[in-house]
Design a protein around this motif. Structure first.
Motif, short mmCIF file in Angstrom:
data_model
loop_
_atom_site.label_atom_id
_atom_site.label_comp_id
_atom_site.label_asym_id
_atom_site.label_seq_id
_atom_site.Cartn_x
_atom_site.Cartn_y
_atom_site.Cartn_z
N VAL A 142 2.82 2.77 2.23
CA VAL A 142 3.28 1.45 1.79
C VAL A 142 2.48 1.07 0.56
O VAL A 142 1.24 1.04 0.59
N TYR A 181 6.37 -4.96 -2.35
CA TYR A 181 6.02 -3.89 -1.43
C TYR A 181 7.10 -2.81 -1.48
O TYR A 181 8.28 -3.11 -1.77
N LEU A 193 6.62 -6.85 5.83
CA LEU A 193 6.30 -6.61 4.42
C LEU A 193 7.57 -6.46 3.58
O LEU A 193 7.66 -6.98 2.46
N GLN A 233 1.73 -1.65 -2.70
CA GLN A 233 1.83 -3.04 -3.13
C GLN A 233 1.37 -3.12 -4.57
O GLN A 233 0.37 -2.52 -4.95
#
Length: 799
Positions: free
Chosen positions: A100, A23, A15, A102
């Motif tokens: 994480v 990301y 990612l 996005q």
């Protein structure tokens, strides 16, 4: 899971290596939520910013808190945010203690909704109402004519509205629009009618179940009709929520109150800047953290107790709390809800300071700053109720200044106040820090000596007080003034077991110190109480006698050398409540001490002048009356006005009134009284010096005073003519008086030898028991009328 393990994860690496998507890896570093790493595309947009600053600057504090709270619970999070005028959809996946995120372009993300048939029946509407939140249409079509009337609805719109096209045909479409968005709907129709191409806009629709959904619309003309294509938009809802949250944030940040909100486990959900200051850390260090761990000092204060009470009862709590970190006072209000406890802190320090100031003013003397009678009484109540005191003695010193009134009368009240302040400082200098110095009133002070061993300790402190006050002069302006202190000592529990008793007995002992010559110390013992009670009873009787006209006058005649009555002296007697006649030696000192001599003296003068006026009506040769004037009356400053008023009231010629003044008062207060003496002289009143020879008169002083005669004290007369010293002194006084042009009255004449010697020596007037005793008003009037003697009968009557 450690950071190194996360960074070694192949999925995370994949990612973060992305050059086409944004990301980022988040985690708590040094207790702050920070951006740890970002994908290549993301890094290009972010530049060199990093850490918690990046998250706050890019998404705002609300998103920062949402991420932080979610990660503490190891949960994901999804929402929308506006960055650089563009709406983004944020999605955070939890990866252990890390997250994480996005970013997506919000316009490219739509909610998918399964197709459903039209809703027409009541049962269908009910089913629809129960699941409307799950069936928001992705897109809808609305066909209207140029007036905005409905012609056709798409099935998806029919389903949402709960009504068919046939049911709504020819209805004004603005009825379907949320009321505050009707203007936007009509503007959209106007724009598309008067320009080519399509037009975009946004407004909300409301169905029959009062559910409201935002739609982004594109409108275009199809012949004479207008076709509107709508796409449902959660972004507008989230924008409204964010704007609402922003407004709330602005309110919370702009208010003067400190504020923070915690969940039911004590984790900080929100706080404003003042709330962070109160907790002693920055907002990033507190958000999502246990408040009692971040600010452990608060756990030991009532704040912790009351917040837990609010949590347990689910009822608001309001209380006052002092922050131990800065001693600030707050009015605290804790409001519990299902998920949060909101705590507001209103600064009331100024109110507390004012309350403290008012309490200080109520319990302290404004002049000296010492505790007053109220504070002393409260402190003594606490000390006497303390079990520890039972093992020791508690001493109380009652202090009264000697000579203070003279300072007030001669130098003025300002200098008197300066003296009291200076005395209070000296008193504090001779006691321990645990002792209490208080001012009761006027020139009376009290010192409390807790936890002393014996009576001697208290007596020694009393001696220190006397020495501190009397041994050094007080500098008041350019003058140096000496005063003394009379001190009475009483002990708990020996002399009294309550506050009033202790004060009373110390006061009695102080009075005995006064009686013993002043500027000394006396310790209370039981027989003192009886002595003082007699004094108190006499003082009360004197009050009553003045009020109810029980001050009687007796008159003692004065004779001239040929035996004629030339004057009488008015002598005050007090009739007690029981009818007993009390001599002046008993009540005059009390009258002077209490100030009752002022009203009593006016009463005596008025009665004497009226008696003389009535007596002289039958006399061929009017006589005069002499009235004794106390030093207190003379120094009061109102004697002239009193004399003038009495003379006017009784219509007595001023020359027939003689005022007998005390030699000591005249000599010690020359400058103060000289003006009043001159005024009395101008009125025509005669002035004489009583008890001459016992004071400190000098020829220079006598020459300045506007007096017409002196009364030779009985101590000179009593030993005449047999004692040589008395003969020499009396003849010296007579020679001095003749040289100054002053008349001489000899008082205390008891024998014919004394009378003959005095007449032979040049005395013009005589008075004494050997000539005539004092008599009641009626008897003396009859005596004067019957005994107005001619010079031919003088020798026979006086023989």
């Amino acid at each position: 899971m450690s950071l190194s393990n996360v960074l070694d994860d192949p999925l995370i690496n994949e990612l973060l290596d992305s050059g086409t998507s944004r990301y980022a890896l988040l985690g708590h570093v040094n207790e702050e939520l920070s951006l740890i790493a970002a994908s290549k595309l993301f890094r290009q947009e972010l530049g060199f910013k990093s850490g918690s600053e990046l998250i706050v600057n890019r998404y705002g504090m609300a998103i920062y808190r949402a991420f932080s709270n979610a990660l503490h619970r190891q949960q994901g999070w999804t929402g929308h945010v506006k960055v650089n005028s563009q709406w983004l959809r944020l999605q955070m996946l939890a990866h252990g203690e890390f997250g994480v995120i996005q970013e997506h372009d919000a316009k490219n993300t739509q909610l998918s909704t399964p197709a459903v048939s039209a809703v027409n029946t009541p049962e269908q509407r009910s089913d629809f109402s129960d699941s409307i939140d799950k069936k928001i249409p992705n897109s809808v079509l609305l066909n209207v004519d140029d007036k905005g009337r409905i012609k056709k609805l798409s099935p998806s719109l029919e389903e949402f509205l709960g009504q068919s096209s046939e049911q709504l045909e020819n209805l004004d479409a603005s009825n379907l629009v949320f009321r505050t968005d009707v203007g936007q709907f009509k503007r959209l129709l106007d724009q598309v009618k008067y320009q080519t191409g399509s037009t975009d806009g946004s407004f909300r629709l409301r169905n029959t179940f009062n559910d409201v959904v935002y739609f982004d619309w594109t409108a275009a003309c199809i012949g004479a009709d207008i076709l509107l294509i709508g796409r449902s938009s959660n972004i507008h809802l989230e924008e409204a929520l964010l704007k609402s949250e922003e407004r709330i944030n602005n309110i919370l940040e702009s208010m003067d109150d400190a504020f923070f909100a915690i969940d039911m486990n004590g984790y900080v959900n929100y706080l404003n800047e003042k709330g962070a200051e109160l907790l002693g850390k920055t907002a990033p260090l507190l958000l999502g953290r246990m408040v009692w761990e971040r600010a452990p000092h608060l756990k030991k204060t009532p704040l912790f107790k009351y917040v837990n009470q609010a949590k347990g009862s689910m009822q608001p709590e309001t209380f006052q709390w002092q922050d131990p970190a800065n001693e600030m006072w707050y009015q605290v209000k804790a409001y519990p809800s299902d998920e949060l406890i909101s705590i507001f802190f209103t600064d009331i320090s100024s109110i507390k300071r004012n309350e403290s100031k008012m309490r200080h003013q109520a319990t302290h003397d404004p002049l000296t700053g010492l505790p007053n009678r109220l504070a002393l009484s409260q402190t003594l109540q606490e000390l006497l109720g303390n079990d520890q005191v039972q093992d020791f003695k508690l001493g109380l010193l009652f202090i009264d200044l000697d000579g203070f009134k003279a300072v007030n009368d001669t130098l003025g009240h300002d200098r008197g106040d300066d003296l009291l302040i200076a005395v209070s400082k000296r008193l504090r200098s001779v006691v321990r820090s645990s002792d209490i110095v208080a001012r009761l009133s006027g020139d009376e002070f009290v010192i409390t000596l807790p936890y002393i061993a014996d009576q001697e300790t208290a007596f020694n402190v009393g001696r220190k007080v006397v020495d501190a006050v009397s041994k050094k002069p007080f500098e008041l302006g350019e003058k140096k003034i000496y005063v003394g202190a009379s001190v009475g000592v009483a002990l708990f529990p020996t002399d009294a077991t309550d506050v009033e008793g202790l004060l009373k007995h110390a006061d009695i002992a102080m009075y005995q110190a006064k009686q013993a010559g002043k500027n000394t110390v006396r310790v209370f013992h039981a027989n003192m109480s009886a002595t003082l009670q007699t004094k108190v009873d006499l003082e009360n009787d004197l009050h009553d006698a003045i009020l109810h006209d029980r001050i009687e006058l007796h008159y003692q005649p004065r004779f001239n050398a040929n035996g004629s009555i030339c004057s009488v002296e008015a002598l005050a007697r007090m009739r007690s409540r029981t009818g007993e006649l009390i001599p002046p030696a008993q009540f005059i000192p009390i009258a002077e001490e209490t100030g009752l001599i002022i009203p009593m003296g006016e009463q005596v003068m008025r009665k004497a002048c009226k008696w003389l006026k009535d007596t002289n009506k039958k006399l061929k040769n009017p006589i005069s009356v002499s009235v004794n004037v106390s030093g207190i009356q003379l120094l009061d400053g109102k004697l002239c006005d009193t004399v003038e008023k009495v003379l006017k009231l009784t219509a007595l010629p001023p020359r027939l009134l003689e005022l007998e003044l005390t030699e000591t008062v005249l000599m010690q207060n020359q400058e103060t009284v000289l003006h009043d003496l001159n005024r009395l002289h101008e009125l025509g009143v005669s002035l004489s010096i009583d008890d001459f020879g016992t004071g400190y008169s000098s020829l220079a002083t006598l020459h300045r005073m506007p007096v017409q005669s002196i009364k030779l004290d009985r101590s000179f007369v009593s030993n005449l003519p047999n004692k040589t010293d008395s003969v020499i002194l009396s003849r010296t006084v007579l020679a001095m008086a003749q040289a100054l042009g002053l008349g001489v009255v000899a008082e205390g004449v008891e024998t014919a030898e004394q009378r003959d010697f005095l007449i032979e020596s040049g005395v013009l007037e005589l008075q004494g028991f050997g000539l005539a005793r004092p008599m009641t008003a009626d008897d003396s009037r009859q005596f004067v009328w019957a005994q107005q003697i001619t010079s031919d009968k003088a020798k026979k009557i006086l023989a």
